[in-house]
Structure formats: structure tokens, C-alpha cells
Design an enzyme around this catalytic site. Structure first.
Site, PDB file in Angstrom:
ATOM      1  N   ALA A 284      19.343  21.903   9.991  1.00 45.51           N
ATOM      2  CA  ALA A 284      20.728  21.435   9.897  1.00 45.51           C
ATOM      3  C   ALA A 284      20.737  20.197   9.003  1.00 45.51           C
ATOM      4  O   ALA A 284      19.722  19.501   8.886  1.00 45.51           O
ATOM      5  CB  ALA A 284      21.260  21.106  11.282  1.00 45.51           C
TER       6      ALA A 284
ATOM      7  N   GLY B 179      17.126  24.181  12.267  1.00 40.28           N
ATOM      8  CA  GLY B 179      18.156  25.209  12.154  1.00 40.28           C
ATOM      9  C   GLY B 179      17.750  26.328  11.204  1.00 40.28           C
ATOM     10  O   GLY B 179      18.216  27.463  11.349  1.00 40.28           O
TER      11      GLY B 179
ATOM     12  N   GLU C 275      15.757  28.592  13.254  1.00 38.07           N
ATOM     13  CA  GLU C 275      16.672  29.265  14.185  1.00 38.07           C
ATOM     14  C   GLU C 275      17.497  30.341  13.472  1.00 38.07           C
ATOM     15  O   GLU C 275      17.746  31.419  14.026  1.00 38.07           O
ATOM     16  CB  GLU C 275      17.587  28.223  14.845  1.00 38.07           C
ATOM     17  CG  GLU C 275      16.808  27.322  15.800  1.00 38.07           C
ATOM     18  CD  GLU C 275      17.602  26.109  16.259  1.00 38.07           C
ATOM     19  OE1 GLU C 275      18.164  25.397  15.404  1.00 38.07           O
ATOM     20  OE2 GLU C 275      17.668  25.867  17.476  1.00 38.07           O
TER      21      GLU C 275
ATOM     22  N   GLU D 140      12.975  19.035  15.617  1.00 35.91           N
ATOM     23  CA  GLU D 140      14.086  18.206  16.098  1.00 35.91           C
ATOM     24  C   GLU D 140      13.616  17.060  16.984  1.00 35.91           C
ATOM     25  O   GLU D 140      14.208  15.981  16.996  1.00 35.91           O
ATOM     26  CB  GLU D 140      15.104  19.067  16.874  1.00 35.91           C
ATOM     27  CG  GLU D 140      15.923  20.025  16.017  1.00 35.91           C
ATOM     28  CD  GLU D 140      15.263  21.380  15.833  1.00 35.91           C
ATOM     29  OE1 GLU D 140      14.044  21.498  16.062  1.00 35.91           O
ATOM     30  OE2 GLU D 140      15.986  22.325  15.450  1.00 35.91           O
TER      31      GLU D 140
HETATM   32  N1  CAA Z   1      19.005  17.561   6.067  1.00 35.99           N
HETATM   33  C1  CAA Z   1      19.404  16.839   5.004  1.00 35.99           C
HETATM   34  N2  CAA Z   1      18.632  16.642   3.906  1.00 35.99           N
HETATM   35  C2  CAA Z   1      17.424  17.193   3.885  1.00 35.99           C
HETATM   36  C3  CAA Z   1      16.925  17.950   4.974  1.00 35.99           C
HETATM   37  C4  CAA Z   1      17.783  18.143   6.105  1.00 35.99           C
HETATM   38  N3  CAA Z   1      17.426  18.880   7.163  1.00 35.99           N
HETATM   39  N4  CAA Z   1      15.677  18.355   4.673  1.00 35.99           N
HETATM   40  C5  CAA Z   1      15.396  17.885   3.451  1.00 35.99           C
HETATM   41  N5  CAA Z   1      16.442  17.175   2.978  1.00 35.99           N
HETATM   42  C6  CAA Z   1      16.555  16.494   1.674  1.00 35.99           C
HETATM   43  C7  CAA Z   1      15.736  15.223   1.639  1.00 35.99           C
HETATM   44  O1  CAA Z   1      16.446  14.152   2.210  1.00 35.99           O
HETATM   45  C8  CAA Z   1      15.527  15.065   0.147  1.00 35.99           C
HETATM   46  O2  CAA Z   1      16.694  14.526  -0.421  1.00 35.99           O
HETATM   47  P1  CAA Z   1      16.566  13.365  -1.542  1.00 35.99           P
HETATM   48  O3  CAA Z   1      15.845  14.015  -2.698  1.00 35.99           O
HETATM   49  O4  CAA Z   1      17.970  12.999  -1.839  1.00 35.99           O
HETATM   50  O5  CAA Z   1      15.730  12.267  -0.933  1.00 35.99           O
HETATM   51  C9  CAA Z   1      15.391  16.510  -0.337  1.00 35.99           C
HETATM   52  O6  CAA Z   1      15.983  17.320   0.671  1.00 35.99           O
HETATM   53  C10 CAA Z   1      13.964  16.939  -0.547  1.00 35.99           C
HETATM   54  O7  CAA Z   1      13.266  16.682   0.679  1.00 35.99           O
HETATM   55  P2  CAA Z   1      11.902  15.850   0.745  1.00 35.99           P
HETATM   56  O8  CAA Z   1      11.821  14.867  -0.380  1.00 35.99           O
HETATM   57  O9  CAA Z   1      11.771  15.306   2.129  1.00 35.99           O
HETATM   58  O10 CAA Z   1      10.834  17.010   0.465  1.00 35.99           O
HETATM   59  P3  CAA Z   1       9.320  17.073   0.971  1.00 35.99           P
HETATM   60  O11 CAA Z   1       8.754  18.252   0.266  1.00 35.99           O
HETATM   61  O12 CAA Z   1       8.659  15.772   0.809  1.00 35.99           O
HETATM   62  O13 CAA Z   1       9.408  17.363   2.553  1.00 35.99           O
HETATM   63  C11 CAA Z   1      10.234  18.490   4.531  1.00 35.99           C
HETATM   64  C12 CAA Z   1       9.916  18.575   3.009  1.00 35.99           C
HETATM   65  C13 CAA Z   1       8.935  18.347   5.308  1.00 35.99           C
HETATM   66  C14 CAA Z   1      10.919  19.820   4.900  1.00 35.99           C
HETATM   67  C15 CAA Z   1      11.170  17.304   4.810  1.00 35.99           C
HETATM   68  O14 CAA Z   1      12.247  17.328   3.886  1.00 35.99           O
HETATM   69  C16 CAA Z   1      11.728  17.279   6.185  1.00 35.99           C
HETATM   70  O15 CAA Z   1      11.047  16.910   7.111  1.00 35.99           O
HETATM   71  N6  CAA Z   1      13.048  17.663   6.342  1.00 35.99           N
HETATM   72  C17 CAA Z   1      13.718  17.607   7.628  1.00 35.99           C
HETATM   73  C18 CAA Z   1      13.279  18.748   8.538  1.00 35.99           C
HETATM   74  C19 CAA Z   1      13.978  18.623   9.875  1.00 35.99           C
HETATM   75  O16 CAA Z   1      13.799  17.663  10.593  1.00 35.99           O
HETATM   76  N7  CAA Z   1      14.772  19.636  10.217  1.00 35.99           N
HETATM   77  C20 CAA Z   1      15.515  19.680  11.492  1.00 35.99           C
HETATM   78  C21 CAA Z   1      16.928  19.199  11.274  1.00 35.99           C
HETATM   79  S1  CAA Z   1      17.835  19.056  12.799  1.00 35.99           S
HETATM   80  C22 CAA Z   1      18.299  20.652  13.200  1.00 35.99           C
HETATM   81  O17 CAA Z   1      18.028  21.585  12.475  1.00 35.99           O
HETATM   82  C23 CAA Z   1      19.075  20.815  14.484  1.00 35.99           C
HETATM   83  C24 CAA Z   1      19.301  22.216  14.929  1.00 35.99           C
HETATM   84  O18 CAA Z   1      18.722  22.686  15.899  1.00 35.99           O
HETATM   85  C25 CAA Z   1      20.252  23.095  14.237  1.00 35.99           C
END
Ligand code: CAA
Length: 257
Positions: free
Chosen positions: A65, A108, A111, A131
Site C-alpha cells: 500500500a 498489499g 496480498e 507491515e
Molecule cells: N509506498 C510508497 N512509496 C514506496 C513504497 C510504498 N509501499 N515502496 C517503495 N516506495 C517508493 C520509495 O519511497 C522510493 O521513492 P523515492 O525514489 O521518491 O525515494 C521508490 O519507491 C523506490 O523505492 P526504494 O528506493 O526504497 O527502492 P529499493 O530498491 O531501495 O527498496 C523496497 C525496495 C525494499 C521494496 C523498499 O522500497 C521498501 O521497503 N518499500 C516498502 C515496503 C513496505 O513496507 N510495504 C508495506 C506497505 S504497508 C501495506 O501494504 C499495508 C497493507 O496491508 C495493505
């Protein structure tokens, strides 16, 4: 005009929906999810489409998400918005839905892939429910579907640590249908979708429903559903065609009637 969040491409009886927010690893914001559900509803009504592939890009199916969209939301807002309501519609679509996953399928994103009927994944795909590292928990089926696939003890580990679930492990526990090299993910998904698209759409839908009954109801309830669904097939022209084609030693032509 703004770029669509979900790109649609039709290849004969197979529709491909591609999540399209590459700048944020296809993070699932509200607009994207609304658009995805609208597209699925339209495909549901399109008789020429018999199977749907949902995919992302090489780097990410979806990294969860959209955290930026959620960061400042209050409890009252998130509860009243009930944003995951639209997600519940996805596994209820009658047509087969195949997730073609490369790269990240986290939170998400994991999911969403799990709510599809089948997952074709790249050997390099990374699943997981991180999460917990954001101080929250899955909200769109992660605790339920991951537990059903992995069993309690292993699901607990992944859900409570948030550590990545490698594609190989996801495959071995039955979460993933098929594991293929990166460059073959779409080819494999298309081949599977086209194969299913040749079957009787009514039988396909009934089998889908019966399989979900196996997951969600006591065995006898599922058995009763299955029996009636089997009988229901006898009301279709496709059943007549399927059996006649067998006797005439030719390939059946199913029409969805
Ligand atoms: N939401 C918003 N932005 C996101 C995102 C997310 N879930 N995942 C990645 N991005 C964005 C980053 O902020 C980044 O943006 P900028 O270039 O503007 O900084 C861009 O995408 C590229 O990401 P990274 O630079 O972090 O890329 P990476 O290759 O270094 O890392 C990753 C990849 C490990 C997937 C890392 O991006 C990450 O940990 N993302 C979040 C994953 C996460 O926590 N997901 C769960 C979300 S909560 C949820 O989903 C609730 C539910 O149950 C529905």
C-alpha cells in the site's frame, strides 16, 4: 491527461492489466485500486475475455500500500473510509485471475497477488508482509492467506519479523503455482491463461468457487457445493459439446452457454 494507473491490453480471450506506478515500485494508492477494480468489473462484463493476467514490471509487482498516502491518516479516517472493501471484490470475480509476479510483492502487493487465483512468479521475486516494520499489520488478507499457505508456525515467523519470503519458499509451500526465470514470467502466464480460456467458462467459474469453498468451509459444505455445481454443468450447452466432442474425437468448442 494523466497516465493511467492500470494499463490494459487484450490478447484474444486474455486481458492483461499492468500496474503502472513505476516511480514508487507500483505502491497501491486508492486511485490505483479503484481503477483496478473498475477495470476488472468491465472485463467481467466483456464476454470475449475469459482469463485475466495482473502484473507489474521487472522490479516490482507492487511494494505494498502507498505509505505516503497512509502516513498522516487518522484512525477515524481509515476506519470510516474502509479502503480495503474494494479488495474483497477481487477473489469474487468469476473469471480466472493470474498474477504474474517479478520483483517485489510486499505488503498489499503480496496480498493482491495472493487474492488472485494463481501466481506465476519469477525465481527472483520477493514476497512478504513487512507491515510489522511500520508499526502496523497486514490489512488486506495477509494474516489469513499466508497462514493458510504456510501453516501457523511459519506464517507467524514471516508476519512477526516482516522478513522477505523468497519466491522459492513461496513456491514450495504452494502459494505460487509455477516458478520460472524472469524473462519467462509473462510467457508462462499467457500460456496458462490461454489454455484455461479454451475451457468452458461456466465450468471454470464453478471450479473456482468450489476451490474457495474448500478453503473457507467445512468439507461437507464444500462437498455439497461441489455436487450441485457438477449437476449445474448439465444445464449448459458446453457440457453437451464437451461430451459430444469426446465421442467424435475432436477438440470441443466451448461457447460459455
Ligand atoms: N509506498 C510508497 N512509496 C514506496 C513504497 C510504498 N509501499 N515502496 C517503495 N516506495 C517508493 C520509495 O519511497 C522510493 O521513492 P523515492 O525514489 O521518491 O525515494 C521508490 O519507491 C523506490 O523505492 P526504494 O528506493 O526504497 O527502492 P529499493 O530498491 O531501495 O527498496 C523496497 C525496495 C525494499 C521494496 C523498499 O522500497 C521498501 O521497503 N518499500 C516498502 C515496503 C513496505 O513496507 N510495504 C508495506 C506497505 S504497508 C501495506 O501494504 C499495508 C497493507 O496491508 C495493505
Amino acid at each position: 491527461m494523466s497516465q493511467p494507473l492500470v494499463l490494459k491490453n487484450i490478447e484474444g480471450p486474455v486481458a492483461i492489466l499492468r500496474l503502472n506506478r513505476p516511480q514508487v515500485l507500483n505502491a497501491l494508492n486508492l486511485a490505483l485500486m479503484d481503477e483496478l477494480v473498475d477495470q476488472l468489473k468491465a472485463l467481467q462484463d466483456d464476454d470475449s475475455v475469459r482469463a485475466i493476467i495482473l502484473t507489474g514490471n521487472e522490479k516490482a509487482f507492487a511494494a505494498g500500500a502507498d505509505i505516503d498516502e497512509m502516513a498522516d491518516v487518522s484512525l477515524a479516517e481509515i476506519k470510516m473510509k474502509n479502503q480495503f472493501l474494494v479488495w474483497d471484490i477481487i477473489p469474487r470475480f468469476t473469471k480466472p485471475l493470474i498474477a504474474a509476479v517479478q520483483g517485489y510483492a510486499l505488503g498489499g502487493g503480496c496480498e493482491l497477488a495472493m487474492s488472485c487465483d494463481m501466481i506465476i512468479a519469477s525465481e527472483n521475486a520477493v514476497f512478504g508482509q513487512p507491515e510489522i516494520n511500520l508499526g502496523v499489520m497486514p490489512g488486506a488478507g495477509g494474516t489469513q492467506r499466508l497462514t493458510k499457505a504456510l501453516g501457523k508456525a511459519r506464517a507467524m515467523e514471516y508476519l512477526l519479523t516482516g522478513k522477505p519470503l523468497p519466491a522459492r519458499v513461496a513456491y514450495e509451500c504452494g502459494l505460487v503455482t509455477k516458478l520460472v526465470p524472469d524473462e519467462l514470467v509473462m510467457q508462462e502466464a499467457l500460456s496458462l491463461a490461454h489454455e484455461i480460456a479454451q475451457k468452458s467458462p461456466v465450468a471454470v467459474t464453478l471450479i473456482k468457487e468450489a476451490v474457495y469453498k474448500a478453503l473457507d468451509t467445512p468439507t461437507q459444505v464444500g462437498m455439497d457445493f461441489e455436487r450441485n455445481a457438477f449437476y449445474m454443468c448439465f444445464g449448459t450447452e458446453d457440457r453437451v459439446e464437451g461430451m459430444k466432442a469426446f465421442q467424435e474425437k475432436r477438440t470441443p468448442q466451448f461457447k460459455g452457454r
